[in-house]
Write a protein that holds these residues in place. Sequence first.
Motif, PDB file in Angstrom:
ATOM      1  N   UNK A 147      29.515  70.878  69.440  1.00  0.00           N
ATOM      2  CA  UNK A 147      28.110  70.472  69.416  1.00  0.00           C
ATOM      3  C   UNK A 147      27.469  70.986  68.144  1.00  0.00           C
ATOM      4  N   UNK A 148      26.429  70.305  67.701  1.00  0.00           N
ATOM      5  CA  UNK A 148      25.630  70.743  66.564  1.00  0.00           C
ATOM      6  C   UNK A 148      24.208  70.963  67.054  1.00  0.00           C
ATOM      7  N   UNK A 149      23.656  72.126  66.770  1.00  0.00           N
ATOM      8  CA  UNK A 149      22.272  72.425  67.125  1.00  0.00           C
ATOM      9  C   UNK A 149      21.407  72.118  65.907  1.00  0.00           C
ATOM     10  N   UNK A 150      20.468  71.209  66.076  1.00  0.00           N
ATOM     11  CA  UNK A 150      19.604  70.823  64.956  1.00  0.00           C
ATOM     12  C   UNK A 150      18.147  70.844  65.403  1.00  0.00           C
ATOM     13  N   UNK A 151      17.296  71.141  64.464  1.00  0.00           N
ATOM     14  CA  UNK A 151      15.861  71.076  64.709  1.00  0.00           C
ATOM     15  C   UNK A 151      15.234  70.163  63.661  1.00  0.00           C
ATOM     16  N   UNK A 152      15.181  70.650  62.439  1.00  0.00           N
ATOM     17  CA  UNK A 152      14.488  69.924  61.367  1.00  0.00           C
ATOM     18  C   UNK A 152      15.112  68.565  61.066  1.00  0.00           C
ATOM     19  N   UNK A 153      16.425  68.462  61.198  1.00  0.00           N
ATOM     20  CA  UNK A 153      17.089  67.185  60.903  1.00  0.00           C
ATOM     21  C   UNK A 153      16.567  66.063  61.799  1.00  0.00           C
TER      22      UNK A 153
END
Length: 180
Positions: A147-153
């Motif tokens: 999994x990849x944790x992203x916010x700003x993207x």
Amino acid sequence: MQLRLKEASDDDVRRAIDLLRPVAQSRDVAFLLNDRPDLAVATGCDGAHVGQDDTKAREARRILGPDLTLGVSCHGSRELAMAAGEDGADYVAFGAFYPTGSKADAPVEAEIDVLEWWHEIMELPSVAIGGITAENCAPLVTAGADFLAVISAVWSHPDGAAAGVRQMNAAIAAAPPAQI
């Protein structure tokens, strides 16, 4: 989906959970609360994610019980990740891999080889976190991040969050798959 409101009061966190949890869960998306396994249980969340300075993983597992999801931040440490697995984590998170604006004091302390190592020998899923964008996610996917944790993207995408999700999905799909 993880709700992370570090500086908010319990009442504000509860209000956010009441608004967001039903939306996520109605779409079969797990809704996790950052730092607070006790509040996660009390508000019907699907689990909690704890850092090294939060509730210890073993205690968080006790609070959550066997059925709710527990994630644990492990920075770039293989030892912390193995301990988290032994303490009942359902996934481990490594990072930060890149500089991130959402946690300005977070050092870049994870190397991509920790994902490769974890992917090769462990069954417990891993999450890559920290400054991840569509432009830089391919090495993490190829290394075996589950999994990849992203916010700003997503949330700061110039064309809106939906466009950010589409761009991330396309980048993930285009990345060479992990090798076993």
